[in-house]
Design a protein around this motif. Sequence first.
Motif: not given
Ligand SMILES: [Zn+2]
Length: 268
Positions: A93, A95, A202
């Motif tokens: 994962v 950003h 999430h």
């Molecule tokens: Zn994150």
Amino acid sequence: MSTYPHTTRAGIKRVKELGLGCMEIEFVHGVRMNAERAGLVSETAKEEHIALSVHASYYVNLNSREPEKITASCQRILRAARIGSICGARNVVFHPAFYGDKSPEETYAIVKEHVSGMTDTLREEGCQILLSPEVMGKVSQFGTLEETLNLCSEIEGTTPCMDFAHWHARTGKANSYDEFSSILKLFEQKLGKKTLRQMHIHVSGIDYGPKGERKHLTLAESDFQYRDLLKALHNSGAGGTIICESPNQEEDALLLQKTYRALLNAET
Ligand SMILES: [Zn+2]
């Protein structure tokens, strides 16, 4: 959080002891694990039947004005991917970026170029791990629902990190059974049923304002309608892993699991 000593392998065992089934390894301040230890993590996860994912460094901006910062960002994601892959993690994962002074369209094209470059590199290395751009909670961040789904439908070797708390915080909406269901319908349209059955999600409680996410809260403290989300996931045939990111991680993870199981039991 309730693990002593505070190591990845002890964490996996603790997750098992709690009766949970997955864990995200947080390389969010960099990767401080070598290949040898990653191999041991993989063994432990297999023994305990715990599914793993990893979270790459927070210090990433694929849309930086400075080219060397973009290169460093890619290197950070790739390092998490390589070590994560040895750990046996399914996905990494990250950003992706901030818009900065660029339009969402320009940002999308730049992010796409760099994410494609990274999946090419990993494929050449024979590294099977999937790259997971995350749905982000702040309006300054690249990563709306649509951007994330489009990116993943365009690039092989990626799968979204669907952060439902982020999306709720960013829009002030997306917090009811019907809204969750239509998000999942869109997900299936863009990425297919197979990907819907292997989602990476999430969830946490969240505080937000006009600019989106402020901070994570426990589910009890927040307005996030997790029961509706779980119901929508179940009814739309979704599957995969849910990572709980509340400040009381274990407790809220168990609450989510208990609530989901109660939904299943209510049916039979
Ligand atoms: Zn994150």
